[in-house]
Design an enzyme around this catalytic site. Sequence first.
Site: not given
Ligand code: XBP
Ligand code: MG
Length: 259
Positions: A10, A12, A124-125
């Site tokens: 992952d 973020d 997800t980003t």
């Molecule tokens: C990460 C997220 C992302 C970021 C923002 O989730 O939830 O939404 O906060 O990214 P994970 P975007 O780590 O579980 O993948 O604004 O580019 O969607």
């Molecule tokens: Mg994450």
Amino acid sequence: MHGFKALIFDVDGTVADTERDGHRPAFNAAFAAAGLDWHWPPELYGELLAVAGGKERIRYFMHRAGIEPAPGVDVEAFVAGLHRDKTAHYLALLRQGVIPLRPGVLRLWREARAAGVRLAIATTTTPENVVALLENAGEPGLSGWFEVIAAGDVVPNKKPAPDIFTYALERLDLKPEDCVAVEDSDNGARAALDAGIRALVVTVNDYTVDQDFGAAALVVDQLGEPDSPPRVLAGDLGGRSLVDLAALDRLHRQLHGAG
Ligand code: XBP
Ligand code: MG
């Protein structure tokens, strides 16, 4: 030779602490630029993190706050526009090189590369956010270390749905039992586990430390460096002092046999 063939990370919260001082101020900058009086302080943002994905998070906030789009405004287009601007602010922040990788991340990636363990991302980003984060982390060409960057809207359902991990596995042409996943949140843990990846390591952060990570095999506060070992919250490192390939291999073998 290890019992697994790839590490799927992952981004973020796992690769870097991007949320509080990265994504959050970028959302706020986009709101201000659009003339909205919305502002997400750190604590509220922690609650909004219950929903993964920036566009999904904006819609969740509007719903929670009872905010209706102005008459005649297409909500999908409105949210997409805000999110595009948020991404531009976030990319500008990343290019300043102010968001470092978490301890042990580069160390483990280097070890994996040297051992022929393949590297992939399931996040997800948006893909451009991933590449910018990696390319501004102080290791030139880092994004090229990843065979697969599975990101953003390539799948219909975001975490906690397993779709992005399933997509990454398909692109790697590997089975779930061939992989170790590294996550930081309950949503991410559920996504990995529901994709069938049982060898799951969770590296918690301030936003996720009290969450429930289901059947995660190992929960630590960081992957660790030689001079700063991780604190183990669940599972064990099998005598290793940090999360390295040997620790992951032992964990993987416990779950899957000799492989
Ligand atoms: C990460 C997220 C992302 C970021 C923002 O989730 O939830 O939404 O906060 O990214 P994970 P975007 O780590 O579980 O993948 O604004 O580019 O969607
Ligand atoms: Mg994450």
